[in-house]
Enzyme design. Sequence first.
Site, PDB file in Angstrom:
ATOM      1  N   SER A   2       7.848   0.427  -8.134  1.00 36.45           N
ATOM      2  CA  SER A   2       7.083   1.234  -6.813  1.00 36.45           C
ATOM      3  C   SER A   2       6.901   0.461  -5.705  1.00 36.45           C
ATOM      4  CB  SER A   2       5.968   1.845  -7.581  1.00 36.45           C
ATOM      5  OG  SER A   2       4.995   2.425  -6.710  1.00 36.45           O
ATOM      6  N   LYS A  27      11.136   3.285  -5.924  1.00 38.74           N
ATOM      7  CA  LYS A  27      10.068   4.246  -5.559  1.00 38.74           C
ATOM      8  C   LYS A  27       9.477   4.035  -4.367  1.00 38.74           C
ATOM      9  CE  LYS A  27       5.617   5.992  -7.458  1.00 38.74           C
ATOM     10  NZ  LYS A  27       4.967   6.346  -8.505  1.00 38.74           N
ATOM     11  N   LYS A  75       1.235   9.607 -16.948  1.00 41.69           N
ATOM     12  CA  LYS A  75       0.326   8.246 -16.859  1.00 41.69           C
ATOM     13  C   LYS A  75      -0.819   8.475 -18.032  1.00 41.69           C
ATOM     14  CE  LYS A  75       0.666   7.020 -12.098  1.00 41.69           C
ATOM     15  NZ  LYS A  75      -0.251   7.233 -10.747  1.00 41.69           N
ATOM     16  N   GLU A 120       7.326  12.810  -5.245  1.00 38.61           N
ATOM     17  CA  GLU A 120       6.028  12.747  -6.308  1.00 38.61           C
ATOM     18  C   GLU A 120       4.684  13.173  -5.372  1.00 38.61           C
ATOM     19  OE1 GLU A 120       5.977   9.069  -8.283  1.00 38.61           O
ATOM     20  OE2 GLU A 120       3.984   9.346  -8.933  1.00 38.61           O
ATOM     21  N   ASP A 124       7.121   8.799  -3.020  1.00 36.77           N
ATOM     22  CA  ASP A 124       5.827   9.287  -3.693  1.00 36.77           C
ATOM     23  C   ASP A 124       4.848   9.240  -2.266  1.00 36.77           C
ATOM     24  OD1 ASP A 124       3.283   9.489  -4.824  1.00 36.77           O
ATOM     25  OD2 ASP A 124       3.398   7.705  -6.184  1.00 36.77           O
ATOM     26  N   GLY A 128       2.739   4.291 -13.540  1.00 37.86           N
ATOM     27  CA  GLY A 128       2.074   2.882 -13.495  1.00 37.86           C
ATOM     28  C   GLY A 128       0.660   3.092 -12.412  1.00 37.86           C
ATOM     29  N   ASP A 133       1.982  14.034 -10.067  1.00 35.69           N
ATOM     30  CA  ASP A 133       1.365  12.917 -10.645  1.00 35.69           C
ATOM     31  C   ASP A 133      -0.093  13.423 -10.768  1.00 35.69           C
ATOM     32  OD1 ASP A 133      -0.275  10.549 -11.046  1.00 35.69           O
ATOM     33  OD2 ASP A 133       0.970   9.474  -9.560  1.00 35.69           O
ATOM     34  N   LYS A 138       6.978   4.462  -1.309  1.00 35.55           N
ATOM     35  CA  LYS A 138       5.477   5.264  -0.735  1.00 35.55           C
ATOM     36  C   LYS A 138       5.839   5.667   0.548  1.00 35.55           C
ATOM     37  CE  LYS A 138       2.755   4.363  -4.316  1.00 35.55           C
ATOM     38  NZ  LYS A 138       2.240   5.576  -5.326  1.00 35.55           N
TER      39      LYS A 138
HETATM   40  O1  LIG Z   1       3.565  -0.385 -10.109  1.00 34.23           O
HETATM   41  C1  LIG Z   1       2.881   0.540 -10.440  1.00 34.23           C
HETATM   42  O2  LIG Z   1       1.990   0.260 -11.552  1.00 34.23           O
HETATM   43  C2  LIG Z   1       2.810   1.762  -9.878  1.00 34.23           C
HETATM   44  C3  LIG Z   1       2.249   1.919  -8.519  1.00 34.23           C
HETATM   45  C4  LIG Z   1       1.938   3.175  -7.938  1.00 34.23           C
HETATM   46  O3  LIG Z   1       3.059   3.863  -7.575  1.00 34.23           O
HETATM   47  C5  LIG Z   1       0.415   3.559  -7.730  1.00 34.23           C
HETATM   48  C6  LIG Z   1      -0.515   2.715  -7.808  1.00 34.23           C
HETATM   49  C7  LIG Z   1      -1.903   2.848  -7.781  1.00 34.23           C
HETATM   50  C8  LIG Z   1      -2.035   4.212  -7.626  1.00 34.23           C
HETATM   51  C9  LIG Z   1      -1.228   5.147  -7.787  1.00 34.23           C
HETATM   52  C10 LIG Z   1       0.130   4.811  -8.060  1.00 34.23           C
HETATM   53  C11 LIG Z   1       1.078   6.238  -7.998  1.00 34.23           C
HETATM   54  O4  LIG Z   1       1.786   6.348  -8.990  1.00 34.23           O
HETATM   55  O5  LIG Z   1       0.774   7.131  -7.321  1.00 34.23           O
HETATM   56 MG   LIG Z   2       2.200   8.649  -7.847  1.00 29.89          MG
END
Ligand SMILES: O=C(O)CCC(=O)c1ccccc1C(=O)O
Ligand SMILES: [Mg+2]
Length: 368
Positions: free
Chosen positions: A136, A162, A263, A214, A189, A291, A239, A164
Amino acid sequence: MKITEITIRHVKMKLKEPFTTSFGTFDDKDFLVLEAKDESGTIGWGESVAFHSPWYNEETLQTNWHMLEDFLIPLILNKEIHHPDEVNELFQPIRKNNMAKSTIEGAIWDIYAQQTNQSLAAALGGKKDKIEVGISIGIQKSIEDLVALVDGFVKEGYKRMKIKIKPGWDVEVMRTLRETFPDVAFMADANSAYRLTDAETLKQLDAFHLTMIEQPLASDDIIDHAALQKLIDTPICLDESIHSLEDTRKAVELGSTKIINIKIGRVGGLTEAKKIHDYCEVNNIPVWCGGMLESGIGRAHNVALTTLSNFILPGDTAGSSRYWEKDIIDPEVVVKDGYIEVPQKAGIGYEVNRETVDSFTVAQKTYK
Ligand SMILES: O=C(O)CCC(=O)c1ccccc1C(=O)O
Ligand SMILES: [Mg+2]
């Protein structure tokens, strides 16, 4: 087993690189680590994925500590527990606070796996000996910076990227990535940064053949996501909106989601995560493991869960070195060619390094 002693620590670790999402930037990770000991002396570890402030969901490190100390630990201490699935039942009197509940439940799964002499993966029913992972990537200062980062992760072998996104950092970003990397699996995401009135912008992403988008809309929504899915071709993956098997069933029945990000903390633990996995498998909904920038303890739980058969899509469980100069487990979680080898040792499969975890601990308390 009977849990006779529980220690909670507030651990603070510096991220190697700041991580930026549509709701803000992290430089450090503050979180709780929980150590549970049973009457025979077996120790299990759990990690809370609640952040320092409540922007991902309503839980925080402090609300988790409060829930654990005042409600959850008293429900667990000195109770006879035959199987970790019973923890969920013991917590029934307490509404929500899923991340707090998951912190204890994870430690009890670790103890259970050790006492039945199997890996946590095997205890959950997982069969894979390696898992496929993606990464991510947070919001960057420029598209050029992002392209350079993606290039590095492609070369490292990560199986999907992924990205953001947020309003203003979306269509042009994804267009550049698709043009630069025609064959890479990309997804986006949004962490709830859009509303249904943004459907036209989100529709433009269809051109880039993303594996999924996402949580584009509100963090508590499943109605507008169903409406959006009718307007766009890119599969929606929920999510933030999914906290339980019941939430999953409703979202799937409404057509709000075609893929689920599981999660462990968000759904209240491994038992509920497995139920969601099983329901999705029967209903042809692929799942993957999300994650929360976990330390090695939470990461080990994610690796174990991902060995279940319907974790078809690569998860966000990148290697320890993506986040930390030094992780708190030995060995660290290593990604090679986009795969993590699942440890076969009994329990979570990695040793918690006490010296390292002590060096990052800012407060701790023991309950018996
Ligand atoms: O590398 C990771 O642990 C995932 C990082 C990530 O996308 C995330 C990190 C912090 C809060 C929300 C998210 C998410 O998946 O939306
Ligand atoms: Mg997410």
